[in-house]
Write a protein that holds these residues in place. Structure first.
Motif, mmCIF file in Angstrom:
data_model
loop_
_atom_site.group_PDB
_atom_site.id
_atom_site.type_symbol
_atom_site.label_atom_id
_atom_site.label_comp_id
_atom_site.label_asym_id
_atom_site.label_seq_id
_atom_site.Cartn_x
_atom_site.Cartn_y
_atom_site.Cartn_z
ATOM 1 N N GLU A 236 91.898 123.298 127.730
ATOM 2 C CA GLU A 236 90.577 122.834 128.125
ATOM 3 C C GLU A 236 90.564 122.318 129.562
ATOM 4 O OE1 GLU A 236 87.855 121.485 125.615
ATOM 5 O OE2 GLU A 236 88.587 122.792 124.052
ATOM 6 N N GLY A 237 91.286 122.997 130.441
ATOM 7 C CA GLY A 237 91.288 122.625 131.846
ATOM 8 C C GLY A 237 92.298 121.568 132.234
ATOM 9 N N PHE A 238 93.030 121.017 131.271
ATOM 10 C CA PHE A 238 94.043 120.008 131.554
ATOM 11 C C PHE A 238 95.412 120.651 131.546
ATOM 12 C CE2 PHE A 238 90.587 117.431 129.982
ATOM 13 C CZ PHE A 238 90.643 116.308 130.781
ATOM 14 N N GLU A 239 96.238 120.282 132.508
ATOM 15 C CA GLU A 239 97.625 120.731 132.477
ATOM 16 C C GLU A 239 98.356 119.953 131.401
ATOM 17 O OE1 GLU A 239 100.130 121.052 135.844
ATOM 18 O OE2 GLU A 239 98.491 121.786 137.080
ATOM 19 N N VAL A 240 99.140 120.652 130.623
ATOM 20 C CA VAL A 240 99.914 120.011 129.570
ATOM 21 C C VAL A 240 101.353 119.892 130.060
ATOM 22 C CG1 VAL A 240 100.681 120.183 127.186
ATOM 23 C CG2 VAL A 240 98.401 120.974 127.802
ATOM 24 N N PRO A 241 101.890 118.677 130.104
ATOM 25 C CA PRO A 241 103.263 118.497 130.585
ATOM 26 C C PRO A 241 104.275 119.101 129.619
ATOM 27 C CG PRO A 241 102.438 116.450 129.678
ATOM 28 C CD PRO A 241 101.287 117.418 129.678
ATOM 29 N N ASP A 242 105.483 119.339 130.088
ATOM 30 C CA ASP A 242 106.536 119.861 129.224
ATOM 31 C C ASP A 242 106.921 118.854 128.151
ATOM 32 O OD1 ASP A 242 106.684 122.235 130.658
ATOM 33 O OD2 ASP A 242 108.250 121.474 131.984
ATOM 34 N N THR A 243 106.804 117.572 128.471
ATOM 35 C CA THR A 243 107.177 116.505 127.541
ATOM 36 C C THR A 243 105.938 115.734 127.126
ATOM 37 O OG1 THR A 243 109.310 116.272 128.635
ATOM 38 C CG2 THR A 243 108.618 114.466 127.223
ATOM 39 N N GLY A 244 105.815 115.510 125.815
ATOM 40 C CA GLY A 244 104.714 114.716 125.280
ATOM 41 C C GLY A 244 105.276 113.528 124.514
ATOM 42 N N VAL A 245 104.397 112.763 123.916
ATOM 43 C CA VAL A 245 104.782 111.602 123.129
ATOM 44 C C VAL A 245 104.150 111.744 121.751
ATOM 45 C CG1 VAL A 245 104.618 109.095 122.959
ATOM 46 C CG2 VAL A 245 104.898 110.152 125.178
ATOM 47 N N ARG A 246 104.941 111.447 120.718
ATOM 48 C CA ARG A 246 104.391 111.465 119.370
ATOM 49 C C ARG A 246 104.854 110.232 118.613
ATOM 50 N NH1 ARG A 246 107.049 112.606 114.757
ATOM 51 N NH2 ARG A 246 109.207 113.235 114.906
ATOM 52 N N ASN A 247 104.076 109.872 117.612
ATOM 53 C CA ASN A 247 104.436 108.794 116.714
ATOM 54 C C ASN A 247 105.620 109.268 115.879
ATOM 55 O OD1 ASN A 247 104.528 106.909 114.575
ATOM 56 N ND2 ASN A 247 102.329 106.555 114.733
ATOM 57 N N ARG A 248 106.583 108.408 115.624
ATOM 58 C CA ARG A 248 107.760 108.799 114.848
ATOM 59 C C ARG A 248 107.480 108.896 113.346
ATOM 60 N NH1 ARG A 248 113.040 107.901 117.424
ATOM 61 N NH2 ARG A 248 113.743 107.859 115.273
ATOM 62 N N SER A 249 106.300 108.515 112.920
ATOM 63 C CA SER A 249 105.931 108.583 111.508
ATOM 64 C C SER A 249 106.028 110.008 110.980
ATOM 65 C CB SER A 249 104.492 108.080 111.328
ATOM 66 O OG SER A 249 104.003 108.414 110.051
ATOM 67 N N GLN A 250 106.418 110.138 109.719
ATOM 68 C CA GLN A 250 106.490 111.469 109.110
ATOM 69 C C GLN A 250 105.104 112.098 108.951
ATOM 70 O OE1 GLN A 250 108.181 111.178 105.220
ATOM 71 N NE2 GLN A 250 106.592 109.809 104.453
ATOM 72 N N PHE A 251 104.058 111.292 109.080
ATOM 73 C CA PHE A 251 102.694 111.784 108.932
ATOM 74 C C PHE A 251 102.038 112.124 110.277
ATOM 75 C CE2 PHE A 251 103.531 108.817 105.421
ATOM 76 C CZ PHE A 251 103.526 109.741 104.382
ATOM 77 N N ALA A 252 102.756 111.954 111.362
ATOM 78 C CA ALA A 252 102.202 112.227 112.691
ATOM 79 C C ALA A 252 101.856 113.703 112.836
ATOM 80 C CB ALA A 252 103.197 111.816 113.771
ATOM 81 N N ASP A 253 100.739 113.977 113.502
ATOM 82 C CA ASP A 253 100.335 115.368 113.727
ATOM 83 C C ASP A 253 99.646 115.547 115.081
ATOM 84 O OD1 ASP A 253 97.939 114.091 113.278
ATOM 85 O OD2 ASP A 253 97.299 115.402 111.652
ATOM 86 N N THR A 254 99.836 114.571 115.971
ATOM 87 C CA THR A 254 99.169 114.600 117.269
ATOM 88 C C THR A 254 100.157 114.323 118.395
ATOM 89 O OG1 THR A 254 97.167 113.743 116.212
ATOM 90 C CG2 THR A 254 97.269 113.607 118.608
ATOM 91 N N LEU A 255 100.048 115.101 119.461
ATOM 92 C CA LEU A 255 100.838 114.872 120.668
ATOM 93 C C LEU A 255 99.969 114.185 121.705
ATOM 94 C CD1 LEU A 255 102.753 118.234 121.101
ATOM 95 C CD2 LEU A 255 103.634 116.062 120.259
ATOM 96 N N HIS A 256 100.574 113.278 122.439
ATOM 97 C CA HIS A 256 99.876 112.519 123.470
ATOM 98 C C HIS A 256 100.520 112.773 124.822
ATOM 99 C CE1 HIS A 256 97.845 110.019 120.429
ATOM 100 N NE2 HIS A 256 98.977 110.140 119.765
ATOM 101 N N ARG A 257 99.723 112.548 125.866
ATOM 102 C CA ARG A 257 100.257 112.569 127.229
ATOM 103 C C ARG A 257 101.056 111.280 127.415
ATOM 104 N NH1 ARG A 257 98.885 115.451 131.534
ATOM 105 N NH2 ARG A 257 96.981 116.208 130.566
ATOM 106 N N PRO A 258 102.248 111.344 127.993
ATOM 107 C CA PRO A 258 103.034 110.117 128.214
ATOM 108 C C PRO A 258 102.356 109.184 129.214
ATOM 109 C CG PRO A 258 104.404 112.083 128.479
ATOM 110 C CD PRO A 258 102.982 112.546 128.393
ATOM 111 N N ASP A 259 102.488 107.889 128.960
ATOM 112 C CA ASP A 259 101.965 106.879 129.875
ATOM 113 C C ASP A 259 102.899 106.793 131.081
ATOM 114 O OD1 ASP A 259 101.138 104.646 131.264
ATOM 115 O OD2 ASP A 259 101.058 103.342 129.509
#
Length: 76
Positions: free
Chosen positions: A7-30
């Motif tokens: 959607e027009g945003f560059e996606v970095p090679d590395t993302g951040v995710r919650n360590r929970s087994q139920f996590a299903d979303t990647l975030h941009r690192p702070d």
């Protein structure tokens, strides 16, 4: 669909995710944090959550966070 842009945003090679087994979303690192944290407010709402850096390409089945601080556009 390539993960290089979304959607027009560059996606970095590395993302951040919650360590929970139920996590299903990647975030941009702070970029201002020494610890793995999402750029959005997710870690503020989930104080007990632990986040880890992951290669974005390894999680094609995860959604990209739609918060404007991560990969989303402006709120409606």
């Amino acid at each position: 669909m390539s993960r290089a842009t979304f959607e027009g945003f560059e996606v970095p090679d590395t993302g951040v995710r919650n360590r929970s087994q139920f996590a299903d979303t990647l975030h941009r690192p702070d970029p201002d944090s020494d610890e793995p944290r999402p750029a959005c407010v997710e870690s503020d709402y989930r104080e007990d959550a632990e986040f880890t850096e992951v290669p974005v390409a390894a999680y094609p089945h995860y959604d990209l966070c739609q918060n404007p601080s991560c990969f989303g556009s402006e709120w409606w």
